[in-house]
Design an enzyme around this catalytic site. Structure first.
Site, PDB file in Angstrom:
ATOM      1  N   ASP A 228      12.469  26.367  -5.162  1.00 54.26           N
ATOM      2  CA  ASP A 228      11.205  25.755  -4.758  1.00 54.26           C
ATOM      3  C   ASP A 228      10.571  26.473  -3.571  1.00 54.26           C
ATOM      4  OD1 ASP A 228      11.484  23.808  -6.746  1.00 54.26           O
ATOM      5  OD2 ASP A 228      12.908  22.749  -5.472  1.00 54.26           O
TER       6      ASP A 228
ATOM      7  N   ASP B 118      16.459  31.045  -3.607  1.00 55.18           N
ATOM      8  CA  ASP B 118      16.038  29.648  -3.688  1.00 55.18           C
ATOM      9  C   ASP B 118      14.961  29.482  -4.768  1.00 55.18           C
ATOM     10  OD1 ASP B 118      15.614  26.951  -2.909  1.00 55.18           O
ATOM     11  OD2 ASP B 118      13.969  27.581  -1.599  1.00 55.18           O
TER      12      ASP B 118
ATOM     13  N   ASP C 133      13.084  29.406   1.899  1.00 60.23           N
ATOM     14  CA  ASP C 133      11.991  28.999   2.791  1.00 60.23           C
ATOM     15  C   ASP C 133      12.468  28.001   3.843  1.00 60.23           C
ATOM     16  OD1 ASP C 133      12.245  27.137   0.562  1.00 60.23           O
ATOM     17  OD2 ASP C 133      10.523  26.110   1.440  1.00 60.23           O
TER      18      ASP C 133
END
Lengths: 179, 179
Positions: A10, A8, A133
């Site tokens: 961000d 991922d 996240d």
């Protein structure tokens, strides 16, 4: 064929927290402490929610984010044994596409654009590992999920947690040793 | 959970051929016949190759493509029984992202952005079916591939071929009848 890791952007490769904290301070004249937002989304705070959330939709927001410490070196190292795909839920933010693309080309020039994926629902991703996240992405993933620590997932306990890129490095190093 | 179909954009949902033919005629002053490019990429013709290929990198190229006949109705119909993801190899063309996004929102407003995927190497796509005009995408796909006819794949015989959206409709209708 090498096994594949979906990474991922961000809050994993790109550090969004400092930018949110700066924007918050500029707009509301006070510095947030970690305890103000730990366990929550920074842009989920009551009265300020809309201001920070709106910032995500502005051109340029994703262009100058800090690189998460260690991510470049560890990703480059992992490329020896794994195929790395960058999988980012960009589709909510039309204005983010070019920014994210340019950011990746600037900070991760050793990755090929063939391995970039801008998507929405990450259940469409086929990979062996996913570093993310967001719990909802890992929930729908068929492979092994690693939860990268961010304020909003601080109390989540269902996934193997990595607090930083050094812990990512160690996770895959131990896999190799035990293989 | 519904099975999932990954649908390509260019030359499947969006008709690129008429645009290439128009550009060719404008630049070189003659109309191409199907026999000039059948079995090849239109932008793979000798001396004109670079001109048409360059056009792909210009802002706006992907914004005004014709909708492939039948694609809207059939995709909407398939959504009753399938999850539809739009999977397009946009990453080669930085300037295409916003154009493709806007085009989808304009012509397929019933699709959610969560189901859009801009990628490069489509081996990252997890789905049950893939409708695509590029053999290399279908080769790497783990599910069932349907080859949508385009000039460059005209003589390919390894995949189930669909010549138009009506044939796509029939394929899935027969699956349902035989289920």
């Amino acid at each position: 064929m090498k096994p594949r890791i979906a990474v991922d952007m961000d809050e994993v490769m790109a550090n969004v927290e400092p930018k949110f904290l700066d924007l918050y301070e500029q707009e509301f004249g006070r510095k947030l402490n970690r305890s103000d937002y730990w366990g929550k989304k920074i842009y989920g705070l009551r009265e300020e929610e809309k201001y920070l959330r709106d910032a995500l939709f502005e051109k340029g927001f994703f262009r100058d984010l800090e690189v998460m410490p260690g991510s470049q070196a560890v990703i480059r190292e992992l490329m020896e044994d794994y195929e790395i795909f960058i999988t980012t839920a960009a589709m909510e933010f039309r204005s983010s596409f070019e920014d994210k693309y340019d950011w990746l080309q600037e900070h991760f020039p050793f990755l090929h654009w063939k391995n970039f994926v801008f998507c929405g629902d990450k259940s469409v991703i086929r990979a062996d590992y996913m570093i993310d996240d967001h719990v909802n992405n890992l929930e729908k993933f068929e492979g092994t999920g690693l939860l990268f620590t961010a304020s909003h997932n601080a109390y989540e306990e269902r996934f193997f947690r990595v607090n930083n890129w050094e812990e990512v490095r160690i996770f895959f190093k131990e896999l190799k040793v035990n293989a």
